[in-house]
Design a protein around this motif. Structure first.
Motif, PDB file in Angstrom:
ATOM      1  N   CYS A  69       0.812  -1.331  -0.002  1.00  0.00           N
ATOM      2  CA  CYS A  69       0.206  -0.064  -0.140  1.00  0.00           C
ATOM      3  C   CYS A  69       0.896   1.219  -0.060  1.00  0.00           C
ATOM      4  O   CYS A  69       0.668   2.104  -0.666  1.00  0.00           O
ATOM      5  N   LYS A  70       1.919   1.452   0.790  1.00  0.00           N
ATOM      6  CA  LYS A  70       2.778   2.463   0.662  1.00  0.00           C
ATOM      7  C   LYS A  70       3.669   2.695  -0.332  1.00  0.00           C
ATOM      8  O   LYS A  70       3.819   3.666  -0.784  1.00  0.00           O
ATOM      9  N   THR A  73       1.866   4.244  -3.207  1.00  0.00           N
ATOM     10  CA  THR A  73       1.717   5.921  -2.896  1.00  0.00           C
ATOM     11  C   THR A  73       2.951   6.438  -3.023  1.00  0.00           C
ATOM     12  O   THR A  73       2.810   7.749  -3.627  1.00  0.00           O
ATOM     13  N   ASN A  74       4.169   5.792  -2.983  1.00  0.00           N
ATOM     14  CA  ASN A  74       5.473   6.698  -3.550  1.00  0.00           C
ATOM     15  C   ASN A  74       6.499   5.541  -3.920  1.00  0.00           C
ATOM     16  O   ASN A  74       7.126   4.937  -3.171  1.00  0.00           O
ATOM     17  N   ARG A  75       6.526   5.373  -5.149  1.00  0.00           N
ATOM     18  CA  ARG A  75       7.269   4.259  -5.627  1.00  0.00           C
ATOM     19  C   ARG A  75       8.928   4.721  -5.844  1.00  0.00           C
ATOM     20  O   ARG A  75       9.762   3.924  -6.042  1.00  0.00           O
ATOM     21  N   HIS A  96      -2.123  -0.164  -8.266  1.00  0.00           N
ATOM     22  CA  HIS A  96      -2.737   1.019  -7.597  1.00  0.00           C
ATOM     23  C   HIS A  96      -2.496   0.846  -6.204  1.00  0.00           C
ATOM     24  O   HIS A  96      -2.234  -0.242  -5.671  1.00  0.00           O
ATOM     25  N   SER A  97      -2.685   1.970  -5.258  1.00  0.00           N
ATOM     26  CA  SER A  97      -2.529   1.918  -3.808  1.00  0.00           C
ATOM     27  C   SER A  97      -3.928   1.300  -3.283  1.00  0.00           C
ATOM     28  O   SER A  97      -4.956   0.945  -4.050  1.00  0.00           O
TER      29      SER A  97
END
Length: 176
Positions: A69-70, A73-75, A96-97
């Motif tokens: 999930c994280k 959000t920021n790859r 997707h998150s």
């Protein structure tokens, strides 16, 4: 890939509709699975481990745990995982998150060692994944990659053909 095993540990949360390998030719098999989710997932963590077979399967330094999930959000913070997901990007719906609903599906994926930025040594590999929801093991997969021959050697030969300019070369070019 020559063998695949998929196990849904908690069938109340998720269940595999299918998990299969389809041979395309002598050296290539496509991997597909569809994991039906019976509940919405808001906290998903995965552990990836790569092992190479010598006398038995031994770790070769890749054992990585990631909060999915994280990550989505920021790859930018997870370069290694981005390489892995870029290989599967066109084949999987996990892009997707959180939350994740309905199903997670991978279709007709095959490992292409030529798309990896690092050489792969010849040998047999085992790629294991463990998926956790709220810190409880829910799903496991094990994929056996059949004998890779000269994959790393060919990649190394390609890298050797690339000439990297030295400081002296740069200096000489500026003088001209």
């Amino acid at each position: 890939m020559s063998k695949i095993e998929c196990l849904s540990v908690d069938k109340n949360l998720s269940e595999f509709e299918y998990c299969r390998l389809k041979p395309i030719n002598r050296n290539v098999s496509e991997f597909s699975f569809k994991l039906k989710l019976h509940d919405t997932i808001n906290d998903l963590t995965a552990n990836y481990e790569l092992l190479q077979k010598f006398n038995r399967y031994s770790p070769i330094g890749i054992n990585y745990t990631l909060n999915i999930c994280k990550y989505f959000t920021n790859r930018k913070n997870e370069k290694f995982v981005t390489i892995f997901f870029d290989l599967m990007n066109n084949y999987i719906n996990l892009n997707h998150s959180c939350p994740f609903k309905d199903y997670i599906q991978l279709e007709k994926f095959y490992a292409r060692h030529d798309r990896l930025p690092l050489p792969i040594l010849s040998g047999e590999y085992l790629f294991k994944t463990s998926w956790f929801v709220k810190q409880k093991l829910r799903v496991q997969t094990e994929e056996v990659q059949a004998e890779l021959k000269d994959a790393g050697a060919e990649h190394c030969r390609t890298l050797q053909k690339v000439e990297v300019p030295t400081v002296r070369d740069n200096f000489m070019q500026r003088k001209r």
